[in-house]
Design an enzyme around this catalytic site. Structure first.
Site, short mmCIF file in Angstrom:
data_model
loop_
_atom_site.label_atom_id
_atom_site.label_comp_id
_atom_site.label_asym_id
_atom_site.label_seq_id
_atom_site.Cartn_x
_atom_site.Cartn_y
_atom_site.Cartn_z
N GLU A 178 -100.71 92.72 -53.42
CA GLU A 178 -101.58 92.77 -52.13
C GLU A 178 -103.02 92.05 -52.33
OE1 GLU A 178 -99.62 95.74 -49.30
OE2 GLU A 178 -101.05 96.51 -50.36
N GLU A 372 -92.11 94.31 -49.12
CA GLU A 372 -92.41 95.55 -48.95
C GLU A 372 -92.39 95.70 -47.48
OE1 GLU A 372 -96.06 97.72 -50.06
OE2 GLU A 372 -96.22 96.73 -52.09
C1 BG6 Z 1 -98.79 98.88 -49.98
C2 BG6 Z 1 -98.88 99.02 -51.57
O1 BG6 Z 1 -100.14 98.42 -49.50
O2 BG6 Z 1 -98.35 100.04 -49.26
C3 BG6 Z 1 -98.07 100.38 -51.93
O3 BG6 Z 1 -98.56 97.87 -51.94
C4 BG6 Z 1 -97.98 101.22 -51.02
O4 BG6 Z 1 -98.25 100.56 -53.32
C5 BG6 Z 1 -97.57 100.69 -49.64
O5 BG6 Z 1 -97.43 102.48 -51.44
C6 BG6 Z 1 -97.50 101.93 -48.69
O6 BG6 Z 1 -98.68 102.65 -48.41
P1 BG6 Z 1 -98.72 104.13 -48.54
O7 BG6 Z 1 -100.25 104.62 -48.55
O8 BG6 Z 1 -98.26 104.80 -47.72
O9 BG6 Z 1 -98.50 104.48 -50.14
#
Ligand code: BG6
Length: 473
Positions: A178, A372
């Site tokens: 990211e 993701e």
């Molecule tokens: C993304 C990241 O921004 O979102 C991850 O690459 C992160 O590392 C994921 O875990 C979800 O965000 P969060 O804050 O719910 O863990």
């Protein structure tokens, strides 16, 4: 158009959120290791100088789910779901404990050899992020983080070691997680503290330049090591919508979209877009560019575009309206009246995934990879050892429908790795209780629990999705 027969289904984790063992095997401290969990965390992600303390009591990420010791059991479960690919990151301070060490830490290298071998045993392809919010803490303390040009050299040394060692074991690589996050949470994204900066934008965009150059150098090394390697950039994506059809709102959304695409414009096209020079002028930024940098960017563009998708965003040009901006995955957005939100206030927009995929593909015409996507929720383990996470199945189903629709629109997509396929510590809150997994891990925010793994209802559902290549949703 259906999904490709060799579509890469899988899941994703990051070292600092899953491995635990934060001081084992010669690992050095990562900047994440000093961050608090809970409500204090957000400020620290942005400006640690103003807020950071040395002792926040219990740090869930220090032990996390102990993937460091449990990886064999976990990979076996991923294989049972039929994973074709597994996205993970390498902990930079496990390989270079201080970041500027002359020699890498053999124990750290050996650990990842073992993980890759275990994955290959089941025919699972690793997809590796070189730096997932995991810059060694010493590089912040000694050098001030990515605003310092020296970080490019340290990253180059690190990347060279990784490609030398794993260049024949790992085909898919991402250079920075990211990359656009460094504009929003600069400590996390670039190990910089902008609270004392004369011009925070100067430091952010200088850090961005260094990460972009470092990414090109890694791409160059990878291509020299093994021509089969595929290198991707990684964007925190999510189309920015305009609040009303008023042209000034449309223009505000265009600018907000450029803020994220700026990075990928460079990594995919190989040069700074013309709007960037105007932006630097407006923000009073004088970018320090070394001889040869622009050639490196030009000659070493990425092979594919990967991204995370959790939500679309909504902006207005009107400062009065923008007073209602709210957080969500580090981005601020207005509340979209057409969307529902998760327990953590992240707005849920499955069609936004189709829109985002089409926009990104139209812009770059390179293969995409969703690395993701998922729902962070409070799960409950019942007495009979089950988690009935129908809400997660619904969320994912709706997103996968739109993903397949986007492929039908003509978007080329290599794969999908759902975020946090096994419960892990949240990046944004540092807590265990925000769970994303198909596998429940018995561990809470205070460190209680057995670490035992339980299959949630979504486990069987995802296995059937993969087995049918997305037909049984
Ligand atoms: C993304 C990241 O921004 O979102 C991850 O690459 C992160 O590392 C994921 O875990 C979800 O965000 P969060 O804050 O719910 O863990």
């Amino acid at each position: 158009m259906p999904l490709r027969g060799d579509f890469l289904w899988g899941g994703a984790i990051a070292a600092n959120q899953a491995e635990g063992a934060y001081q084992s095997g010669g690992k050095g401290m990562s900047l994440v290791d000093i961050l608090p969990s809970g409500i204090e965390r957000r400020n620290a992600l942005e400006n640690p100088g103003r807020t950071i303390k040395t002792d926040y009591g219990y740090y869930p990420s220090h032990e996390s789910i102990n993937f460091y010791e449990n990886y064999k059991e976990d990979i076996k479960l991923f294989a049972e779901m039929g994973f074709k690919i597994f996205r993970m990151s390498i902990s930079w301070p496990r390989i270079f404990p201080n970041g500027d060490d002359e020699k890498p830490n053999e124990a750290g290298l050996g650990f990842y050899d073992d993980v890759f071998d275990e994955l290959h045993k089941y025919g699972i392809e690793p997809l590796v992020t070189i730096n997932h919010f995991d810059t060694p803490l010493a590089l912040f303390e000694k050098y001030g983080g990515w605003k310092n040009r020296k970080l490019v050299d340290f990253y180059e040394r690190y990347a060279r070691v990784l490609f030398d060692r794993y260049g024949n074991k790992v085909k898919y690589w991402l250079t920075h997680n990211e990359i656009n996050m460094l504009l929003h949470i600069p400590f996390f994204g670039a190990a910089i503290d902008v609270s004392e900066s004369e011009n925070p934008d100067q430091d952010k965009y200088q850090s961005a330049h260094h990460q972009l150059v470092a990414s090109s150098i890694a791409t160059k090394i990878a291509n020299e090591t093994n021509t089969d390697i595929q290198i991707g950039c990684m964007l925190a994506a999510g189309e920015v919508y305009y609040n009303t059809p008023a042209p000034k709102d449309v223009y505000a959304a265009l600018k907000a979209n450029r803020e994220q695409y700026f990075f990928i414009d460079v990594q995919s096209r190989g040069y700074y877009p013309s709007y960037a020079w105007k932006l630097f002028d407006d923000l009073g930024i004088e970018l320090k560019i070394k001889d040869g940098d622009l050639e490196l960017l030009k000659e070493n563009t990425v092979d594919f575009i990967s991204f995370s998708y959790y939500s679309s965003r909504l902006v207005s040009a009107d400062p009065e309206v923008n007073r209602q901006l709210q957080g969500g995955n580090a981005f601020d957005s207005l509340r979209n009246p057409y969307l529902e939100a998760s327990d953590w206030g992240w707005q849920i927009d499955p069609l936004g995934l189709r829109i985002t995929m089409n926009q990104v593909y139209d812009r770059y015409q390179k293969p995409l990879f969703i690395v993701e996507n998922g729902l962070g929720a409070k799960d409950e383990l019942t007495e009979d050892g089950k988690v009935y996470d129908d809400y997660r199945i619904d969320y994912m189903k709706e997103h996968l429908v739109e993903m397949i629709n986007a492929v039908d629109d003509g978007v080329e997509l290599w794969g999908y790795t759902s975020w946090g396929c096994i419960d892990l510590v949240s990046a944004g809150t540092g807590e265990m209780k925000k769970r994303y997994g198909f596998i429940y891990v018995d561990r809470d925010n205070e460190g209680n629990g057995t670490d035992r793994r339980y299959k949630k209802k979504s486990f069987d559902w995802y296995r059937s999705v993969i087995n049918s290549n997305g037909k049984n949703l």
